[in-house]
Each structure stands twice: as C-alpha cells, then as structure tokens.
Motif scaffolding. Structure first.
Motif, mmCIF file in Angstrom:
data_model
loop_
_atom_site.group_PDB
_atom_site.id
_atom_site.type_symbol
_atom_site.label_atom_id
_atom_site.label_comp_id
_atom_site.label_asym_id
_atom_site.label_seq_id
_atom_site.Cartn_x
_atom_site.Cartn_y
_atom_site.Cartn_z
ATOM 1 N N ILE A 93 0.842 -1.217 0.000
ATOM 2 C CA ILE A 93 0.000 0.000 0.000
ATOM 3 C C ILE A 93 0.869 1.255 0.000
ATOM 4 N N ASN A 94 1.892 1.273 0.857
ATOM 5 C CA ASN A 94 2.792 2.440 0.925
ATOM 6 C C ASN A 94 3.525 2.659 -0.391
ATOM 7 N N CYS A 95 3.956 1.572 -1.004
ATOM 8 C CA CYS A 95 4.701 1.646 -2.267
ATOM 9 C C CYS A 95 3.821 2.232 -3.382
ATOM 10 N N ILE A 96 2.590 1.736 -3.523
ATOM 11 C CA ILE A 96 1.680 2.225 -4.574
ATOM 12 C C ILE A 96 1.265 3.670 -4.301
ATOM 13 N N SER A 97 0.980 3.979 -3.036
ATOM 14 C CA SER A 97 0.582 5.351 -2.666
ATOM 15 C C SER A 97 1.685 6.353 -2.985
ATOM 16 N N GLU A 98 2.931 5.933 -2.753
ATOM 17 C CA GLU A 98 4.079 6.792 -3.029
ATOM 18 C C GLU A 98 4.286 6.947 -4.540
ATOM 19 N N LYS A 99 4.159 5.827 -5.254
ATOM 20 C CA LYS A 99 4.392 5.815 -6.701
ATOM 21 C C LYS A 99 3.355 6.668 -7.444
ATOM 22 N N TYR A 100 2.114 6.652 -6.945
ATOM 23 C CA TYR A 100 1.032 7.390 -7.616
ATOM 24 C C TYR A 100 0.509 8.512 -6.719
ATOM 25 N N LYS A 101 1.451 9.239 -6.110
ATOM 26 C CA LYS A 101 1.034 10.307 -5.199
ATOM 27 C C LYS A 101 0.435 11.503 -5.937
ATOM 28 N N ASP A 102 0.544 11.498 -7.278
ATOM 29 C CA ASP A 102 -0.101 12.558 -8.064
ATOM 30 C C ASP A 102 -1.616 12.321 -8.169
ATOM 31 N N ALA A 103 -2.080 11.115 -7.771
ATOM 32 C CA ALA A 103 -3.519 10.790 -7.858
ATOM 33 C C ALA A 103 -4.307 11.570 -6.818
ATOM 34 N N THR A 104 -5.612 11.708 -7.066
ATOM 35 C CA THR A 104 -6.483 12.392 -6.095
ATOM 36 C C THR A 104 -6.602 11.554 -4.824
ATOM 37 N N HIS A 105 -6.737 10.228 -4.985
ATOM 38 C CA HIS A 105 -6.840 9.315 -3.838
ATOM 39 C C HIS A 105 -6.193 7.979 -4.191
ATOM 40 N N ASN A 106 -5.625 7.336 -3.178
ATOM 41 C CA ASN A 106 -5.185 5.943 -3.276
ATOM 42 C C ASN A 106 -5.844 5.189 -2.114
ATOM 43 N N CYS A 107 -7.027 4.668 -2.368
ATOM 44 C CA CYS A 107 -7.795 3.995 -1.315
ATOM 45 C C CYS A 107 -7.430 2.514 -1.294
ATOM 46 N N SER A 108 -7.488 1.911 -0.105
ATOM 47 C CA SER A 108 -6.994 0.530 -0.003
ATOM 48 C C SER A 108 -7.820 -0.313 0.964
ATOM 49 N N ALA A 109 -7.713 -1.620 0.775
ATOM 50 C CA ALA A 109 -8.301 -2.603 1.680
ATOM 51 C C ALA A 109 -7.464 -3.871 1.592
ATOM 52 N N TYR A 110 -7.357 -4.570 2.713
ATOM 53 C CA TYR A 110 -6.606 -5.827 2.693
ATOM 54 C C TYR A 110 -7.173 -6.808 3.715
ATOM 55 N N ILE A 111 -7.029 -8.084 3.397
ATOM 56 C CA ILE A 111 -7.336 -9.160 4.345
ATOM 57 C C ILE A 111 -6.172 -10.133 4.284
ATOM 58 N N VAL A 112 -5.517 -10.331 5.427
ATOM 59 C CA VAL A 112 -4.428 -11.306 5.515
ATOM 60 C C VAL A 112 -4.682 -12.171 6.753
ATOM 61 N N THR A 113 -3.921 -13.245 6.894
ATOM 62 C CA THR A 113 -4.208 -14.189 7.974
ATOM 63 C C THR A 113 -4.086 -13.555 9.363
ATOM 64 N N ASP A 114 -3.268 -12.503 9.504
ATOM 65 C CA ASP A 114 -3.079 -11.922 10.833
ATOM 66 C C ASP A 114 -3.774 -10.565 11.029
ATOM 67 N N ASP A 115 -4.526 -10.086 10.019
ATOM 68 C CA ASP A 115 -5.134 -8.757 10.171
ATOM 69 C C ASP A 115 -6.039 -8.446 8.972
ATOM 70 N N GLU A 116 -6.815 -7.387 9.121
ATOM 71 C CA GLU A 116 -7.526 -6.815 7.971
ATOM 72 C C GLU A 116 -7.655 -5.316 8.221
ATOM 73 N N GLY A 117 -7.840 -4.552 7.147
ATOM 74 C CA GLY A 117 -7.964 -3.106 7.333
ATOM 75 C C GLY A 117 -8.331 -2.419 6.038
ATOM 76 N N TYR A 118 -8.641 -1.119 6.150
ATOM 77 C CA TYR A 118 -8.953 -0.330 4.952
ATOM 78 C C TYR A 118 -8.643 1.131 5.220
ATOM 79 N N ASP A 119 -8.553 1.920 4.141
ATOM 80 C CA ASP A 119 -8.240 3.342 4.261
ATOM 81 C C ASP A 119 -8.963 4.096 3.145
ATOM 82 N N ASP A 120 -9.721 5.133 3.519
ATOM 83 C CA ASP A 120 -10.457 5.941 2.533
ATOM 84 C C ASP A 120 -9.577 6.993 1.859
ATOM 85 N N ASP A 121 -8.391 7.248 2.405
ATOM 86 C CA ASP A 121 -7.423 8.193 1.827
ATOM 87 C C ASP A 121 -8.076 9.498 1.353
ATOM 88 N N GLY A 122 -8.863 10.101 2.236
ATOM 89 C CA GLY A 122 -9.422 11.429 1.919
ATOM 90 C C GLY A 122 -10.811 11.416 1.311
#
Length: 200
Positions: A36-65
């Motif tokens: 998520i950090n890598c893509i957000s940094e690479k495309y920081k010119d975008a209006t938003h980089n919103c994310s969601a993930y599910i892994v065996t030890d956690d899950e989370g999401y971010d509306d990024d503005g």
C-alpha cells in the motif's frame, strides 16, 4: 483459503474519473502495508489511493481522503464477499471533475475491486508445516522412497556437505510417524508454518 495467483490491474472510467484497481497477493499485514505504501508513493499525483486488505493476521482499509465509509469499506466488503484472504486491493482515483456523491463512490470503488477480481485467477491455499531433513548421501534413495510412500511434498533439494530436503506436510498430518520411519537415516527440523498453493 482462497487468494489470487499474482498481481492484477484494471482501469474503469466513471463520470470522467479514472479508477485504477490493483490487487496483489500478500502473506501478512507487514507485506500488505508495504505494498500500500509503495503504490501510494508511486502514484502520489492521484487524487486518492484507497486501499483494503485481508491477511491471515489482520484486515484493514483506508479511505485516503474520500468521505468516510465510501471507499475502503466497500472495497473490503467485496474481498470478503468473494471469500478472499492474503490479498491487497488499492484503487487509485484521478478525479475527472464530476462529483459522484456517497452512493456513487461506494458503487465505483466496489465495482473497481470486483472487476479486478473477475480478471484474476483464484487459487486454493492450504496450511502446511515446513521441515528440513538433513542426511548423508548414502541415504538418498531410502529417504526418497519413504517420502514417496508417505505422500509428502518435497519443496527443495540442496546437495552440500550433507543432503538437505525441504518438505511440506499438511498441518494435521503426523510428522512423528515419518520421523519414526527415518530416524536412523536423517535428522528432521521444523522450520515454519505457512500457506502454500494446494499441493498434491
């Protein structure tokens, strides 16, 4: 456990906004956050980089503005609805000048992830215990025979001073029985437990 076999990317245009969804396999929360950090940094010119993930030890999401609950949560819901784990979804949005409203955003972000999943190959993963067997060259044939007859998967073979095989057993299979069969011929060490593409 269901996940995707590799990275995928799709692009949708919705009311002049570009929604670029990238989905990635990830084994844990550390890897998910790095992606998520890598893509957000690479495309920081975008209006938003919103994310969601599910892994065996956690899950989370971010509306990024984006307005709360209109991006990351619908993305997470799509991952859950498709019963996927060890997956990261990132939607990069370039605003096209037309506001979509809360309902429009929920639909756009959800659809972006859904279309990316539709374009992907889903694979079944299972939990395995990984061990190494260290033994002398003179025992190769008999140990390979025992491995075959015990229906054990060999992941890797190394031929150095001694022979080193990495093997995988389903977590509910009994290693003790196999240890008993080869105890005079080789030494078995437990390495880790991990999800692997379904073997056998």
């Amino acid at each position: 456990m269901r996940t995707i076999d590799k990275n995928y990317k799709i692009t949708l245009e919705i009311k002049r906004s570009q929604f670029i969804c990238r989905i990635f396999p990830a084994k844990d929360s550390k890897e998910a956050k790095e992606i998520i950090n890598c893509i957000s940094e690479k495309y920081k010119d975008a209006t938003h980089n919103c994310s969601a993930y599910i892994v065996t030890d956690d899950e989370g999401y971010d509306d990024d503005g984006e307005p709360g609950g209109t991006a990351g949560k619908p993305m997470l819901n799509i991952l859950k609805k498709n019963e996927l784990t060890n997956i990261v979804a990132i939607v990069t949005r370039y605003f096209g000048g037309v506001k979509l409203g809360a309902g429009g955003l929920v639909r756009a972000y959800g659809k972006s992830v859904l279309e990316a999943i539709k374009s992907s190959k889903i694979i079944e993963m299972e939990k395995y215990n990984i061990y190494e067997i260290l033994f002398e060259y003179s025992n190769i044939k008999s140990i390979e025979n025992e491995i075959r007859s015990s229906n054990i998967n060999i992941l890797n073979k190394e031929f150095k001073e001694k022979v080193n095989f990495k093997i995988a057993l389903k977590t509910n299979d009994n290693i003790k029985y196999f240890q008993e069969k080869i105890k005079q011929k080789g030494k078995i060490n437990y390495l880790k437990t991990e999800y692997l593409n379904k073997l056998n």
